[in-house]
Design a protein around this motif. Structure first.
Motif, short mmCIF file in Angstrom:
data_model
loop_
_atom_site.label_atom_id
_atom_site.label_comp_id
_atom_site.label_asym_id
_atom_site.label_seq_id
_atom_site.Cartn_x
_atom_site.Cartn_y
_atom_site.Cartn_z
N ASP A 50 0.85 -1.30 0.06
CA ASP A 50 -0.06 -0.02 0.05
C ASP A 50 0.89 1.32 0.19
O ASP A 50 0.49 2.37 -0.66
N ILE A 51 2.07 1.10 0.71
CA ILE A 51 2.98 2.45 0.78
C ILE A 51 3.48 2.51 -0.42
O ILE A 51 3.65 3.68 -1.08
N LYS A 52 3.91 1.46 -1.06
CA LYS A 52 4.60 1.45 -2.37
C LYS A 52 3.69 2.14 -3.54
O LYS A 52 4.20 2.75 -4.23
N LYS A 53 2.47 1.46 -3.55
CA LYS A 53 1.39 2.17 -4.41
C LYS A 53 1.31 3.55 -4.26
O LYS A 53 1.12 4.42 -5.14
N PHE A 54 1.00 4.06 -2.89
CA PHE A 54 0.76 5.52 -2.58
C PHE A 54 1.78 6.29 -3.09
O PHE A 54 1.74 7.38 -3.50
N LEU A 55 3.19 6.00 -2.94
CA LEU A 55 4.14 6.66 -3.47
C LEU A 55 4.69 6.71 -4.90
O LEU A 55 5.47 7.08 -5.38
N GLY A 56 3.98 5.82 -5.77
CA GLY A 56 3.98 5.91 -7.16
C GLY A 56 5.29 5.11 -7.63
O GLY A 56 5.52 4.34 -7.27
N GLY A 57 6.09 6.13 -8.38
CA GLY A 57 7.35 5.65 -9.03
C GLY A 57 8.46 5.43 -8.14
O GLY A 57 9.46 5.23 -8.70
N LEU A 58 8.40 5.30 -6.74
CA LEU A 58 9.78 5.22 -5.86
C LEU A 58 9.95 3.65 -6.16
O LEU A 58 9.05 2.80 -6.18
#
Length: 122
Positions: A50-58
């Protein structure tokens, strides 16, 4: 002000405790994504995906590094559940919750003084 890889110069800590406190907090929050991670975790436990998805291209490596630093500084808690595949969740610690007023002040400042984007109404 002299800050080294091992920490802060003792003379600086003793002579300029207010500046040290600011530098210490800045050091804990240094990193492009940490503020956004803390904001996303406020009031809610979140899974890594969820964190990865929220931050997008990180990238995965950058996110993992930022999360490890926050965990090492005692700002977030990482919990791994023994499932297949493993589930990893992150939440704020009491120390992390104490940083939320800083984010709120940053939000207030940005809303008051930040540029408002112009949208074409046509």
């Amino acid at each position: 002000m002299r800050v080294c890889n091992e920490g802060f110069d003792k003379e600086f800590i003793n002579e300029k405790s207010d500046m040290y406190a600011i530098a210490f907090t800045q050091n804990v929050l240094s990193g492009r994504w940490k503020y956004f991670i803390l904001w996303f975790l406020k009031g809610e436990t979140r899974r890594y995906t969820d964190i990865k998805k929220f931050l997008g291209g990180l990238s995965q490596g950058s996110l993992t590094n930022q999360l490890k630093e926050l965990e090492n500084d005692g700002i977030i808690k990482r919990e791994v559940y023994p499932e297949v595949p493993p589930r990893v969740e992150y939440s704020l610690t009491d120390k992390g919750i104490k940083l939320l007023p800083i984010l709120e002040k940053m939000t207030d400042f940005g809303k008051e003084y930040g540029e408002k984007p112009e949208f074409d109404e046509g």
